[in-house]
Every structure is written in C-alpha cells, then in structure tokens.
Design a protein around this motif. Structure first.
Motif, PDB file in Angstrom:
ATOM      1  N   VAL A 104      -2.767  -5.555  -2.709  1.00 53.11           N
ATOM      2  CA  VAL A 104      -3.606  -4.362  -2.635  1.00 53.11           C
ATOM      3  C   VAL A 104      -3.145  -3.365  -3.691  1.00 53.11           C
ATOM      4  O   VAL A 104      -1.974  -3.003  -3.750  1.00 53.11           O
ATOM      5  CB  VAL A 104      -3.525  -3.713  -1.240  1.00 53.11           C
ATOM      6  N   GLN A 105      -4.081  -2.970  -4.551  1.00 56.40           N
ATOM      7  CA  GLN A 105      -3.778  -1.928  -5.539  1.00 56.40           C
ATOM      8  C   GLN A 105      -4.806  -0.819  -5.404  1.00 56.40           C
ATOM      9  O   GLN A 105      -6.011  -1.075  -5.372  1.00 56.40           O
ATOM     10  CB  GLN A 105      -3.799  -2.495  -6.955  1.00 56.40           C
ATOM     11  N   LEU A 106      -4.316   0.392  -5.326  1.00 51.59           N
ATOM     12  CA  LEU A 106      -5.155   1.577  -5.200  1.00 51.59           C
ATOM     13  C   LEU A 106      -4.717   2.577  -6.256  1.00 51.59           C
ATOM     14  O   LEU A 106      -3.533   2.919  -6.329  1.00 51.59           O
ATOM     15  CB  LEU A 106      -5.026   2.166  -3.795  1.00 51.59           C
ATOM     16  N   VAL A 107      -5.649   3.032  -7.069  1.00 55.12           N
ATOM     17  CA  VAL A 107      -5.330   3.964  -8.150  1.00 55.12           C
ATOM     18  C   VAL A 107      -6.226   5.185  -8.022  1.00 55.12           C
ATOM     19  O   VAL A 107      -7.440   5.105  -8.239  1.00 55.12           O
ATOM     20  CB  VAL A 107      -5.499   3.311  -9.530  1.00 55.12           C
ATOM     21  N   GLU A 108      -5.611   6.316  -7.701  1.00 54.36           N
ATOM     22  CA  GLU A 108      -6.356   7.561  -7.551  1.00 54.36           C
ATOM     23  C   GLU A 108      -6.452   8.309  -8.886  1.00 54.36           C
ATOM     24  O   GLU A 108      -5.546   8.205  -9.733  1.00 54.36           O
ATOM     25  CB  GLU A 108      -5.665   8.481  -6.526  1.00 54.36           C
ATOM     26  N   ILE A 119     -15.727  -0.113   1.787  1.00 53.56           N
ATOM     27  CA  ILE A 119     -15.391   1.280   2.070  1.00 53.56           C
ATOM     28  C   ILE A 119     -14.998   1.472   3.534  1.00 53.56           C
ATOM     29  O   ILE A 119     -14.334   2.448   3.881  1.00 53.56           O
ATOM     30  CB  ILE A 119     -16.555   2.226   1.725  1.00 53.56           C
ATOM     31  N   TYR A 120     -15.389   0.532   4.378  1.00 52.73           N
ATOM     32  CA  TYR A 120     -15.068   0.678   5.792  1.00 52.73           C
ATOM     33  C   TYR A 120     -13.565   0.526   6.005  1.00 52.73           C
ATOM     34  O   TYR A 120     -12.942  -0.416   5.533  1.00 52.73           O
ATOM     35  CB  TYR A 120     -15.838  -0.350   6.623  1.00 52.73           C
ATOM     36  N   GLY A 121     -13.006   1.459   6.708  1.00 53.63           N
ATOM     37  CA  GLY A 121     -11.575   1.415   6.973  1.00 53.63           C
ATOM     38  C   GLY A 121     -10.727   2.094   5.920  1.00 53.63           C
ATOM     39  O   GLY A 121      -9.502   2.071   6.008  1.00 53.63           O
ATOM     40  N   CYS A 152      -5.402   7.672  -1.552  1.00 54.59           N
ATOM     41  CA  CYS A 152      -6.302   6.859  -0.753  1.00 54.59           C
ATOM     42  C   CYS A 152      -5.451   5.790  -0.062  1.00 54.59           C
ATOM     43  O   CYS A 152      -4.369   5.431  -0.525  1.00 54.59           O
ATOM     44  CB  CYS A 152      -7.427   6.242  -1.584  1.00 54.59           C
ATOM     45  N   LYS A 153      -5.981   5.321   1.061  1.00 57.43           N
ATOM     46  CA  LYS A 153      -5.165   4.491   1.932  1.00 57.43           C
ATOM     47  C   LYS A 153      -6.003   3.378   2.518  1.00 57.43           C
ATOM     48  O   LYS A 153      -7.150   3.581   2.912  1.00 57.43           O
ATOM     49  CB  LYS A 153      -4.576   5.365   3.039  1.00 57.43           C
ATOM     50  N   LYS A 154      -5.415   2.182   2.536  1.00 63.04           N
ATOM     51  CA  LYS A 154      -6.025   1.034   3.195  1.00 63.04           C
ATOM     52  C   LYS A 154      -4.932   0.389   4.021  1.00 63.04           C
ATOM     53  O   LYS A 154      -3.988  -0.177   3.466  1.00 63.04           O
ATOM     54  CB  LYS A 154      -6.572   0.047   2.164  1.00 63.04           C
ATOM     55  N   ASP A 204      -1.624  -0.005   5.558  1.00 67.00           N
ATOM     56  CA  ASP A 204      -0.334   0.592   5.227  1.00 67.00           C
ATOM     57  C   ASP A 204      -0.165   0.824   3.728  1.00 67.00           C
ATOM     58  O   ASP A 204       0.887   1.291   3.291  1.00 67.00           O
ATOM     59  CB  ASP A 204       0.799  -0.312   5.716  1.00 67.00           C
ATOM     60  N   SER A 205      -1.185   0.493   2.939  1.00 72.89           N
ATOM     61  CA  SER A 205      -1.087   0.615   1.488  1.00 72.89           C
ATOM     62  C   SER A 205      -1.717   1.906   1.006  1.00 72.89           C
ATOM     63  O   SER A 205      -2.762   2.330   1.516  1.00 72.89           O
ATOM     64  CB  SER A 205      -1.791  -0.566   0.811  1.00 72.89           C
ATOM     65  N   ARG A 206      -1.071   2.532   0.019  1.00 72.15           N
ATOM     66  CA  ARG A 206      -1.666   3.686  -0.626  1.00 72.15           C
ATOM     67  C   ARG A 206      -1.265   3.692  -2.091  1.00 72.15           C
ATOM     68  O   ARG A 206      -0.317   3.021  -2.485  1.00 72.15           O
ATOM     69  CB  ARG A 206      -1.283   4.996   0.055  1.00 72.15           C
ATOM     70  N   GLY A 207      -2.025   4.446  -2.870  1.00 73.53           N
ATOM     71  CA  GLY A 207      -1.762   4.479  -4.292  1.00 73.53           C
ATOM     72  C   GLY A 207      -0.647   5.450  -4.655  1.00 73.53           C
ATOM     73  O   GLY A 207       0.107   5.915  -3.801  1.00 73.53           O
TER      74      GLY A 207
END
Length: 110
Positions: A1-5, A30-32, A94-96, A98-101
């Motif tokens: 999981v990669q999240l980049v804000e 986008i759900y969750g 942003c968070k999915k 336990d993962s966040r950017g």
C-alpha cells in the motif's frame, strides 16, 4: 500500500485548499478511505471518512467546511477544505486501514 498526499500549503484564515491522496499498490476504492491530521504537539485526529457503504462522515470540528471525495478511476482521494481556521493547521494524512502516507502540511495563518 502506497499513499502519497499533496496539495498542502500556507493559506490565510477563511481560505481554501484541496488535498489529494494518490494511492497505489492495492486495488483502490474510495470506500474505507479516511483523512486524519496531526497538529503540532498533539496526537492523530480523525477528520473524515468514506464508509464501506459510501456514506461520508466528518469530525464535528470540520463538518460543513470540509468535503471528502474520490475518483476510483484515478486512484485518488480528495479533501476539499473551505473556511479554513488557524486550528486546522496540521499535517494531513490519508489512511487505508493501518497504512498512511507521509502527509502534507497545511498551515492556516495571516
């Protein structure tokens, strides 16, 4: 999981910003998805979420001013922030699950 804000910056009180979160490494929906923030010297604070049923939820402190949305085709989550206040100053993540950017800094100051 990669999240980049992205999309943070310095804005005057009453101003607006739109944050983006580009997701990769998983089947994005986008759900969750959620936004959280951390103000200087404080813990993480939940800001907004899109539930598994597509409903949106907001912290009382941002309700009526912030809008969460997303685009599944672009693998991107957004947070439109209007009528910003100095107390909105924080790093936004942003968070999915336990993962966040790495977060994007929002500073509201005159």
């Amino acid at each position: 999981v990669q999240l980049v804000e992205s999309g943070g910056g310095l804005v005057q009180p009453g101003g607006s910003l739109r944050l983006s979160c580009a997701a990769s490494g998983f089947t994005f929906t986008i759900y969750g998805m959620s936004w959280v923030r951390q103000a200087p010297g404080k813990g993480l604070e939940w800001v907004s979420s899109i539930t598994s049923t597509g409903s949106t939820a907001y912290a009382d402190s941002v309700k009526g001013r912030f809008t969460i949305s997303g685009d599944n085709a672009k693998n991107t989550l957004y947070l439109q922030m209007n009528s910003l206040k100095p107390e909105d100053t924080a790093v936004y993540y942003c968070k999915k699950g336990d993962s966040r950017g790495q977060g994007t800094q929002v500073t509201v100051s005159s």
